[in-house]
Design a protein around this motif. Sequence first.
Motif, PDB file in Angstrom:
ATOM      1  N   ALA A 212       0.846  -1.202   0.000  1.00 54.15           N
ATOM      2  CA  ALA A 212       0.000   0.000   0.000  1.00 54.15           C
ATOM      3  C   ALA A 212       0.876   1.245   0.000  1.00 54.15           C
ATOM      4  O   ALA A 212       0.640   2.188  -0.759  1.00 54.15           O
ATOM      5  CB  ALA A 212      -0.935  -0.009   1.205  1.00 54.15           C
ATOM      6  N   SER A 213       1.902   1.242   0.843  1.00 56.01           N
ATOM      7  CA  SER A 213       2.833   2.367   0.881  1.00 56.01           C
ATOM      8  C   SER A 213       3.567   2.503  -0.446  1.00 56.01           C
ATOM      9  O   SER A 213       3.727   3.612  -0.964  1.00 56.01           O
ATOM     10  CB  SER A 213       3.853   2.181   2.013  1.00 56.01           C
ATOM     11  N   ASP A 214       3.995   1.376  -0.999  1.00 50.98           N
ATOM     12  CA  ASP A 214       4.700   1.393  -2.281  1.00 50.98           C
ATOM     13  C   ASP A 214       3.834   2.008  -3.377  1.00 50.98           C
ATOM     14  O   ASP A 214       4.323   2.793  -4.197  1.00 50.98           O
ATOM     15  CB  ASP A 214       5.113  -0.024  -2.696  1.00 50.98           C
ATOM     16  N   LEU A 215       2.542   1.668  -3.388  1.00 53.71           N
ATOM     17  CA  LEU A 215       1.651   2.199  -4.415  1.00 53.71           C
ATOM     18  C   LEU A 215       1.523   3.720  -4.287  1.00 53.71           C
ATOM     19  O   LEU A 215       1.533   4.429  -5.301  1.00 53.71           O
ATOM     20  CB  LEU A 215       0.275   1.537  -4.337  1.00 53.71           C
ATOM     21  N   MET A 216       1.439   4.218  -3.072  1.00 56.80           N
ATOM     22  CA  MET A 216       1.336   5.677  -2.889  1.00 56.80           C
ATOM     23  C   MET A 216       2.581   6.375  -3.433  1.00 56.80           C
ATOM     24  O   MET A 216       2.486   7.415  -4.081  1.00 56.80           O
ATOM     25  CB  MET A 216       1.130   6.032  -1.413  1.00 56.80           C
TER      26      MET A 216
END
Length: 151
Positions: A111-115
């Motif tokens: 999720a952090s990577d996608l942001m």
Amino acid sequence: MSEAKLKELGIELPEAPIPAGNYIPAVKTGNLLFISGQIPLENGKVAYTGKVSDDNLETAQKSAKSCAINILAQIKREAGSLDKVTKIVRLSGFVNSVPEFTQHPKVINPASDLMFEVFGEKGKHARIALGAGSLPLDSMTEIDAIVELSE
């Protein structure tokens, strides 16, 4: 720019999910947008359910990414465009895990990577990742967000 990045990543945002309880999906105050917890709803159904353990870490990571996609859908619904995002301030990630599981950060990382992929430097954020005894509708993950928007 952010919308173009989504296309480049091959991600099409779904309709923003409707809350399962007595709350609204987002609250805007000043230039901050608070996104209610998003579970891995895909096509109206919870896509990833059950307890997370070392045996299903990769599936749980897919669940977290699904939550992040739903966060993006909520941002777009509320702001009209992802390009209005000036900063992803914070993500709070909850993992429906067995008691002995300790890799909560690894679950929420996608999720952090996608942001970061979508927003670049504006996508870097503060975060918590913790275990929960259960989550709504037996979902593997739930993530909420605080987002800063341009005026």
